[in-house]
Write an enzyme that holds these catalytic residues in place. Structure first.
Site, PDB file in Angstrom:
ATOM      1  N   ASP A 167       0.812  -1.214   0.000  1.00  0.00           N
ATOM      2  CA  ASP A 167       0.000   0.000   0.000  1.00  0.00           C
ATOM      3  C   ASP A 167       0.846   1.265   0.000  1.00  0.00           C
ATOM      4  OD1 ASP A 167      -2.473   1.614   0.506  1.00  0.00           O
ATOM      5  OD2 ASP A 167      -1.454   1.992   2.403  1.00  0.00           O
ATOM      6  N   MET A 248      -6.270   6.488   4.218  1.00  0.00           N
ATOM      7  CA  MET A 248      -6.396   7.669   3.359  1.00  0.00           C
ATOM      8  C   MET A 248      -5.228   7.831   2.393  1.00  0.00           C
ATOM      9  SD  MET A 248      -9.277   9.014   4.126  1.00  0.00           S
ATOM     10  CE  MET A 248      -9.068  10.548   3.228  1.00  0.00           C
ATOM     11  N   ARG A 249      -4.271   6.909   2.434  1.00  0.00           N
ATOM     12  CA  ARG A 249      -3.096   7.078   1.576  1.00  0.00           C
ATOM     13  C   ARG A 249      -3.491   7.068   0.099  1.00  0.00           C
ATOM     14  NH1 ARG A 249       0.033   3.687   3.837  1.00  0.00           N
ATOM     15  NH2 ARG A 249       1.277   5.185   5.015  1.00  0.00           N
ATOM     16  N   ALA A 250      -4.433   6.195  -0.272  1.00  0.00           N
ATOM     17  CA  ALA A 250      -4.836   6.115  -1.681  1.00  0.00           C
ATOM     18  C   ALA A 250      -5.410   7.449  -2.168  1.00  0.00           C
ATOM     19  CB  ALA A 250      -5.860   4.996  -1.864  1.00  0.00           C
ATOM     20  N   VAL A 253      -2.453   9.916  -2.675  1.00  0.00           N
ATOM     21  CA  VAL A 253      -1.629   9.565  -3.831  1.00  0.00           C
ATOM     22  C   VAL A 253      -2.392   9.809  -5.125  1.00  0.00           C
ATOM     23  CG1 VAL A 253      -0.447   7.674  -5.011  1.00  0.00           C
ATOM     24  CG2 VAL A 253      -0.240   7.911  -2.538  1.00  0.00           C
TER      25      VAL A 253
END
Length: 638
Positions: A167, A248-250, A253
């Site tokens: 991820d 929330m990383r997606a 990015v």
């Protein structure tokens, strides 16, 4: 010799775009390139460096660097360590930067990143996300910039990255060789031309590479001026919610990638098309929750998610002002239409037809040839370790000494490399006795301390699955296959080799010889037949034979036998006694083992636990494999 030009690479358009976008916006977090061998992964990555803007290094302009991080690198080599020369010469504690500092404003390339130790992957991804490296160790506190384009390549057949690490790569691209004959011909033609005269080949594509480099620099300069509207931000959030990604990383990015794409195409604001392109690069590896799921992103699923995201984006916009003359809104449509009932897909059943008979048409399957029940999904594998400390192949299961693991302590023996801090401290205690008051540190051979490093190894996991009639009740078999699939999934992620033996009828069948392709084991398990008697003795003897043969091929890979059975041996004369003898032979061969007790019902004989005692291994009930408290259940003597 001149490198292969980026512009000369045939095909791999998505990979090329992903690398360019990371070059435009290093904050994206890098690219993970997954694919079979021979697909130009390394060639494209190395060619990227020539397109990056020149670097101002202490007043001197130099080209951007490509720094390659070897799989066997130590933590000291990656993040830096004490400058030994200054310590010995001047008695001064100074920091010597590592590979992360060397990669600043360039490309950090990790080939076979899935074989890199997990703690090093953590260090790399932290640095790529923050753009800085912070070191607190050996009495030194140091921080330096480390902004680079991180690129990792891997062959999925050699093992997977943990989902947590997967991820944290910003983008992921799956590459494969084209099946188009013309494309394959052109690939071969260009490679042969390059090998014949690398310099002439590079000159031929130099103008195209220079144009690409100028476009990357221009996009970098435009990046801060690209507008990300609330409408497109809502679209991004809706997409990530539709694919049920964790955290929330997606979202972050995807937003950065869409902005970089807008800058790359010369736009001043992010559009729906920028978001779609970004989604194709940021979401595939984040929706793959199971290592046996097919990789990639279904285009129809993406289309549907984009449609829903478009509705959300429109819903988030402010309402248009009412018509001051009181007429209908522009377009002639009124708001008084019938409410949308959602259509038949919202409320109706998916299928009005009859349910399939689990035993096939007419129920005519014999008891000795029954198909396997679908695996239960209620199980989550717990850590099964081979006891002791081994020296096997790099992996993620059992403890092992390692030449490239984490330093855990020092030793007066040779160890794996020099333990610098302990060596300096040992020498410091004798400096007065050696007559030193100023100047260089005086070392003696007795001061040297070696480093003890500990890592994790992969093991050979041999599954012995009781597929007899007593195990063939549908609910129980579903639970057993579900437990095995969960253990195989765990083995896949821990880089183990696996073998599968099924026990039914009169013999034990090796349905899968030792292999690293764990997904094949899952497919074989799903086609397993059941029924008949339970020749457990033959199963244990077959497991012993497989393990001893593998020891000759790979002496350092330790084995773990996992038996899933109710312990009711029924195959042949005096079956239970022979099963106990066979279990004792396995234990005498120093094979670690775990018995998963699959017995159910009110009356329980406890035969599986007796077999576990003969194996001198652990025993755990089938239901406990999904319990949070079960961990490290293998405790057999190695």
């Amino acid at each position: 010799m001149a490198g292969f030009p980026f512009s000369a690479v045939v095909g791999q358009d998505q990979l090329r775009l992903a690398l360019i976008l990371c070059a435009v916006h290093p904050g994206i977090g890098g690219v993970l390139v997954r694919g079979e061998k021979g697909t130009a992964k390394s060639t494209v990555v190395r060619a990227l460096t020539a397109l990056l803007p020149a670097v101002d290094d202490a007043g001197v302009t130099r080209p951007a660097r490509l720094v390659e991080l070897p799989v066997g690198a130590t933590e000291d080599r990656v993040i830096g360590s004490i400058d030994l020369e200054k310590v010995l010469r001047d008695g001064e504690r100074a920091f010597q930067p590592g590979l992360l500092a060397a990669a600043h404003q360039g490309v950090l390339y990790v080939d076979e990143v899935n074989l890199l130790h997990d703690h090093l992957v953590d260090v790399l991804l932290d640095a790529a996300a923050m753009g800085r490296v912070h070191v607190e160790r050996d009495g030194i506190s140091h921080s330096h910039a480390a902004k680079f384009v991180l690129v990792g390549t891997m062959n999925p057949e050699e093992g997977e990255l943990r989902p947590q690490l997967l991820d944290r790569f910003g983008l992921a691209v799956d590459v494969s060789a084209s099946r188009d004959v013309d494309v394959r011909m052109e690939v071969v033609r260009r490679r042969l031309d390059y090998e014949r005269d690398p310099q002439a080949f590079a000159r031929r594509y130099a103008p195209a590479d220079q144009e690409l480099a100028a476009e990357i620099l221009s996009a970098r300069n435009k990046l801060d001026g690209v507008e990300l509207s609330n409408r497109e931000l809502r679209r991004i959030a809706s997409l990530c919610a539709s694919f049920d990604v964790d955290g929330m990383r997606a979202d972050l990015v995807l937003a950065r990638t869409a902005t970089a794409h807008a800058a790359w195409r010369g736009g001043s604001e992010v559009t729906e098309e920028d978001v779609r392109v970004a989604a194709e690069l940021t979401l595939p590896h984040r929706r793959r929750r199971d290592p046996f799921d097919e990789p990639g992103l279904d285009q129809q699923q993406l289309d549907d998610a984009m449609d829903r995201a478009d509705e959300d984006a429109r819903a988030g916009e402010p309402e248009p002002p009412e018509n001051p003359e009181g007429g209908e809104p522009e377009g002639g449509e009124s708001d008084g239409g019938e409410p949308d009932d959602g259509g038949p897909d919202d409320d109706g059943p998916d299928d009005d037809g009859p349910q399939d008979d689990p035993d096939g048409p007419g129920g005519g399957v014999r008891a000795t040839d029954r198909p396997s029940a679908p695996p239960s999904s209620a199980f989550k594998a717990k850590l099964l370790e081979v006891p002791g400390v081994g020296e096997g192949a790099p992996g993620r299961r059992s403890r092992s000494t390692s030449t490239r693991g984490r330093v855990v302590r020092s030793t007066t023996d040779r160890g794996h490399g020099l333990h610098l801090t302990s060596t300096v401290f040992a020498a410091a205690e004798s400096q007065i006795a050696r007559g030193r008051t100023v100047g260089r540190l005086r070392l003696a051979p007795a001061d040297l301390r070696g480093a003890i490093r500990e890592g994790r190894e992969g093991n050979l996991i041999v599954f012995v699955v009781d597929a007899s009639g007593s195990m063939a009740a549908r609910d129980r078999l579903s639970a057993v296959t579900g437990a095995v699939v969960s253990l195989l999934r765990d083995a896949y992620q821990r880089r183990d080799k696996v073998a599968v033996i099924t026990v039914r009828g009169r013999e034990a069948e090796l349905v899968l010889p030792p292999t690293s392709s764990v997904d094949i084991a899952v497919r074989r398990l799903q086609s397993m037949r059941t029924g008949g008697k339970s020749p457990l003795a033959e199963g244990f003897l077959r497991a012993r034979e497989v393990i001893l043969r593998e020891r000759l091929r790979d002496p350092q890979r330790r084995a773990l036998m996992v038996a899933l059975t109710d312990g009711r041996a029924t195959g042949g004369k005096d079956a239970l006694h022979r099963a106990r003898v066979a279990a004792h032979l396995l234990a005498d061969a120093s094979v670690a083992s775990i018995v998963v007790d699959c017995e159910t019902g009110l009356v329980r004989l406890g035969l599986a636990a007796e077999l576990a005692r003969e194996l001198r291994g652990g025993c755990v009930r089938l239901a406990e494999l999904s319990a949070q408290q079960v961990a490290g259940v293998v405790r057999a003597a190695a």
